[in-house]
Design an enzyme around this catalytic site. Sequence first.
Site, PDB file in Angstrom:
ATOM      1  N   ARG A 104      55.394  40.708  37.744  1.00 33.23           N
ATOM      2  CA  ARG A 104      54.127  41.386  38.039  1.00 33.23           C
ATOM      3  C   ARG A 104      52.923  40.656  37.425  1.00 33.23           C
ATOM      4  NH1 ARG A 104      53.534  46.914  36.559  1.00 33.23           N
ATOM      5  NH2 ARG A 104      52.770  47.674  38.548  1.00 33.23           N
TER       6      ARG A 104
ATOM      7  N   ASN B 141      58.057  50.166  33.321  1.00 32.46           N
ATOM      8  CA  ASN B 141      58.075  50.382  31.868  1.00 32.46           C
ATOM      9  C   ASN B 141      59.535  50.688  31.555  1.00 32.46           C
ATOM     10  OD1 ASN B 141      55.298  50.048  31.639  1.00 32.46           O
ATOM     11  ND2 ASN B 141      54.912  52.209  32.023  1.00 32.46           N
TER      12      ASN B 141
ATOM     13  N   GLU C  45      48.455  58.028  42.705  1.00 29.47           N
ATOM     14  CA  GLU C  45      48.103  58.205  41.291  1.00 29.47           C
ATOM     15  C   GLU C  45      46.623  58.529  41.062  1.00 29.47           C
ATOM     16  OE1 GLU C  45      49.125  54.817  38.910  1.00 29.47           O
ATOM     17  OE2 GLU C  45      47.984  55.533  37.192  1.00 29.47           O
TER      18      GLU C  45
ATOM     19  N   GLU D 157      50.223  46.477  28.901  1.00 27.96           N
ATOM     20  CA  GLU D 157      50.218  47.885  28.500  1.00 27.96           C
ATOM     21  C   GLU D 157      51.331  48.192  27.499  1.00 27.96           C
ATOM     22  OE1 GLU D 157      50.207  50.021  32.273  1.00 27.96           O
ATOM     23  OE2 GLU D 157      48.019  49.845  32.323  1.00 27.96           O
TER      24      GLU D 157
ATOM     25  N   TRP E 245      40.342  49.997  27.665  1.00 24.61           N
ATOM     26  CA  TRP E 245      41.172  49.628  28.820  1.00 24.61           C
ATOM     27  C   TRP E 245      40.479  48.700  29.799  1.00 24.61           C
ATOM     28  CZ3 TRP E 245      46.124  50.584  28.314  1.00 24.61           C
ATOM     29  CH2 TRP E 245      46.526  51.607  27.459  1.00 24.61           C
TER      30      TRP E 245
ATOM     31  N   ASP F 227      43.268  48.603  39.397  1.00 27.09           N
ATOM     32  CA  ASP F 227      44.478  49.435  39.394  1.00 27.09           C
ATOM     33  C   ASP F 227      44.440  50.511  40.472  1.00 27.09           C
ATOM     34  OD1 ASP F 227      46.901  50.368  38.571  1.00 27.09           O
ATOM     35  OD2 ASP F 227      46.188  51.377  36.776  1.00 27.09           O
TER      36      ASP F 227
ATOM     37  N   LYS G 277      48.957  43.507  42.454  1.00 22.58           N
ATOM     38  CA  LYS G 277      48.335  44.751  42.941  1.00 22.58           C
ATOM     39  C   LYS G 277      47.200  44.398  43.893  1.00 22.58           C
ATOM     40  CE  LYS G 277      49.505  47.854  39.162  1.00 22.58           C
ATOM     41  NZ  LYS G 277      49.110  48.970  38.282  1.00 22.58           N
TER      42      LYS G 277
HETATM   43  C1  GCV Z   1      54.090  52.103  35.220  1.00 20.16           C
HETATM   44  C2  GCV Z   1      48.837  52.054  35.646  1.00 20.16           C
HETATM   45  C3  GCV Z   1      49.571  53.359  35.565  1.00 20.16           C
HETATM   46  C4  GCV Z   1      50.817  53.255  34.702  1.00 20.16           C
HETATM   47  C5  GCV Z   1      51.689  52.151  35.286  1.00 20.16           C
HETATM   48  C6  GCV Z   1      50.882  50.854  35.307  1.00 20.16           C
HETATM   49  C7  GCV Z   1      51.653  49.732  35.966  1.00 20.16           C
HETATM   50  O1  GCV Z   1      48.280  51.739  34.405  1.00 20.16           O
HETATM   51  O2  GCV Z   1      48.726  54.344  35.084  1.00 20.16           O
HETATM   52  O3  GCV Z   1      51.477  54.482  34.735  1.00 20.16           O
HETATM   53  O4  GCV Z   1      52.867  51.987  34.530  1.00 20.16           O
HETATM   54  O5  GCV Z   1      49.707  51.055  36.047  1.00 20.16           O
HETATM   55  O6  GCV Z   1      51.430  49.526  37.148  1.00 20.16           O
HETATM   56  O7  GCV Z   1      52.447  49.093  35.314  1.00 20.16           O
END
Ligand code: GCV
Length: 835
Positions: free
Chosen positions: A330, A216, A403, A297, A552, A375, A370
């Site tokens: 990504r 981000n 996370e 996002e 979401w 996630d 990913k």
């Molecule tokens: C950096 C998830 C996390 C976000 C992260 C996002 C991503 O949604 O909660 O904090 O943002 O993944 O991988 O881009």
Amino acid sequence: MRSLFFLASLGLVAAENGLDGWLRYASLPCSHECQSKLPASIVVLNATKTSPIYVAGSEIQDGLKSIYGSHAQISKSQCKTSSSVVVGTVEQYRKACGSLSEIPELAEDGFWLSIDGRKIRILGSTERGALYGAFEYLSMLAQGNFSTVSYATSPSAPIRWVNQWDNMDGRIERGYGGPSIFFNNGAIVDDLTRVKQYARLLASIRINAVVVNNVNANATLLTPDNLKGLGRIADVFRPYGIQVGISLNFASPEDLGGLDTFDPLDPSVISWWSNITEQVYQHVPDMAGYLVKADSEGQPGPQTYNRTLSEGANLFAKAVQPYGGIVMFRAFVYNKLNESNWTADRANAAVDFFKDLDGEFDENVVVQIKYGPIDFQVREPASPLFANLFNTSTAIELQVTQEYLGQQSHLVYLPPLWKTILDFDLRVDGKSSLVRDVYTGKRFNRKLGGSAAVVNVGTNTTWLGSHLAMSNLYAYGRLAWNPADDATTMLQDWIRLTFGLDQTVLSTITKMSMESWPAYEGYSGNLGIQTLTDILYTHYGPNPASQDNNGWGQWTRADHNGIGMDRTVSNGTGFSGQYPDELATIYENIDSTPDDLLLWFHHVNYTYQLHSGKTVIQHFYDAHYTGAATAQTFRTQWASLEGKIDDGRYNHVLRRLDYQSGHSIIWRDAINNFYHNLSGIPDTAKRVNHHPWRIEAESMKLDGYKPYTVSPFETASGPVAIVTASNTTVGTATTKINFASGTYDLAVNYYDIFGGQSQWQVYLNDKQVGEWVGNSEDVYSHTPSIYLDGHSAIRIKFRGVKVKKGDTLKIVGRPDGVEPAPLDYVSFLPEGVVD
Ligand code: GCV
């Protein structure tokens, strides 16, 4: 020679803070064999102080001294002596020392290690490869291993990156080890000492690039001053063979450059990026490449201008191509969705967005995927995108920062989870297609490819927030090099390097670590239902309701009758059809879907019978009890190591495991209560909602305290807690004890919220038996909460308290700031009872 006793006692007194991680080079006794195998000198074939070869020589010199007290001189000549370590590239060796027939073919960054008595040769195909070889030799020395060896090893893939989610203001998104080592206050920090220490750790696990800023991304990283700072960071990493990469914000031409567009096909935008890229390379001539999160996002991307994701990626690919850079683009792209649509599914997004773009990306673009389609959940199937890109290079994205998996306040050793993906066979065209063979480029014959992991170390001396979490970083590096490596073997190397060679230490930490992911899955989300954490707030404690009725797309579709996402083609979202035929058939059919992914693929009644013979709901109940029970043993297992590990690290870990044992019970009860309430189906073992050893705080005689209804309800026993009547009123809760006289562990469940440090005292008949302060925000690593909920709920234990039937229990709570000394319940636990 120093005696074992002296060394052992040294280990006990010298408290360690974790800064050196697995590179502590702790002192070891030197036997006759050892004496005869220590080299007298180190020959570096490149004596330039900033070269990885020189760094390798210095590391070996420091390691020999620190581990065995032996002094080896560094020189640049005499490469043929029989008692030296010679370190350099194959090429440098040939020039300086003559030809060598025995070296097998090495891929880029591979190395050959030959140890024969005191004659040690470490030769890399590149300087960085030679440095890796030096760390391998040191790892052997530090584990007391003097074997005669001669072998070559090469990386499975060229991309072995870490990603930091560091913001320019110094905060780290999903970072649990303190603020950034790179940034503060919008700029690059002056003192880069910690960056150098990080470089050392990363080089030792063969990481070759680090993306320093958050995906981000903030465009201000590209200002002239910050690019200068980036150059300083790169200078620190370079001697360790590590290149720097950066995350970009797609809208930078508009936000920073003042253009009125960021359309990737607009000539002014193309020339803006080419210009800025030139400036980046002026400061960082070996910049590894760009990492891009676009159209995800809230991040800007090419779709704003109806351009494809590949058009967006190729914009950057063309800009970095002249400099040899790459673009990690990504695949984490998805739109918000409406849950009332039965066929809507965020898990479909990656394939939906990227499949048709296969072959459209420039050769220097790598799609970073990913591991699972949602996630970083506690269990997911492998992302089907790996089975849908045949003409595009890919990399897998793992997450070291925990996370959704306890945020380093819980012990969770991640490689067993990662291995469920890496070793998974996608059966593309009915042929073996292990995920690891896809992203390393072997399966579809791609030159680029590899791994990236979100790491998020911070300035905390433990790096990640907990000493034990470092096993995940160590193992990540090992897997990036060789994804076929074994979870236990990697772990045990890490344990020996981190805590020494004691067999009990080795077996105990191995056992705890290997049990930790199954335990976490047990007390969080089972059967492929996702982690069940609060996805709308901290991503830490339990909140299953947050997983539905949100935009979401991270849903469980739980109602009174059933649970699970129907991802079949026949009746659901169609996700199972994104896999190659063999797998699609398995997942489409409920009978052939494995239990641990049942609720990922199917929506069933709570009474649906698993292959195990249990119903879904009873599996939930049982798994939560078993998982939490296992977590209770971590503390006990660790406590058995007292005296074998230095006090600093021993106490630090003990406190976390103590906390985890309590928080696993909070998880257990919250999830079980939630689904018990929703389904109305009792636990056949009669444990859920039945707590014979508890005294609810709200049932005690209250003075200055008042009842408080907690939300979400399942995160309080009862489901009511008590809080002080005001922020200055001292509260007292009193009751008579009706349990039989005896010795109990007293467990007190309370809430520790951000914004105050309340104090509590516990008395039995006016004799104080315990006290504590609500300072967990300063002690643990997870994101704190400002509410009474599953994140702030916490349990403290006072062990071995002698109680007489009829005694008076009194708890006094002193509020502080916004924290009203909240209390939930007290348990009187006879030996062996977990309530
Ligand atoms: C950096 C998830 C996390 C976000 C992260 C996002 C991503 O949604 O909660 O904090 O943002 O993944 O991988 O881009």
